[in-house]
Design a protein around this motif. Sequence first.
Motif: not given
Length: 288
Positions: A15-41
Amino acid sequence: MQCFIKRDRTTSTYYLYLGLSPNVLENGKFLLAARKFRRATSTDYIISFNSEDFSRGSNSYVGKLRSNFLGTKFTIYDCQPSQSCVAISSNRAVRRIGSKQVSPRVPSCSYNIAHIAYELNVLGTRGPRRMQCTLYSIPASAMEAGGCAPTPTEFAKEVEELLPPLPQIKSKAAVADCSTAEAESTGDTMSKDSPLVLKNKAPRWHEQLQCWCLNFRGRVTVASVKNFQLVAANEPTQSTSQSDHERVLLQFGKVGKDMFTMDYRYPLSAFQSFSICLSSFDTKLACE
């Protein structure tokens, strides 16, 4: 722009957030999310505006990062065409066949906009990873005084109208490659400039700490092989000062077990920066 990335190991989601400190998640604005998918190759990181929806048929789909089998080479695909992609699309079919079209303004395509390569450590020498990023959608001139990078402010308008009728194609996922657009296009819509290339800033060895060090200006607190800073690799021009050329464009580092900071500046975008940082999470036995 100062951001932070939160990793969820159980779901392989980032999860990517815009914000100065990662200690306060509620103050960060959500920007993007990524999920990892494993393939054969390979491994895919699907990037979305919606932290719950990672379908490529959704209008929240932004793009993806794909790795090779060894995790040493990565390609960034964008769902929206850059200027070079639109130019090349007039010469080859790039629309994905058989996919769910959720909106006429969101073409179901994949555009190759960047390539990331990690240098192989064949001799097994001690040291940090070395990487190089080639950004085909950003001209090298963007680093010069008065230079600019293509910055879309809305979805591409009816990309379908820019494309000729599709021939019969068996592939379900045709892809446009911006890396070859410069060589194939002769129209005025194509930039003749070379792409922007980034390289990691070389760290220095600290004798007292017995580790490799970079000046993250307090934004990174945990030593990790994933930590890096990227600067322009292209040769500086007369209109570019040495200090501007050596300016850090993207830095990424660890601050907790599953918390990382990501700071980037123009001409990089949040999507491009996030994709580059995601490549650092993959295990790279051949590079360490």
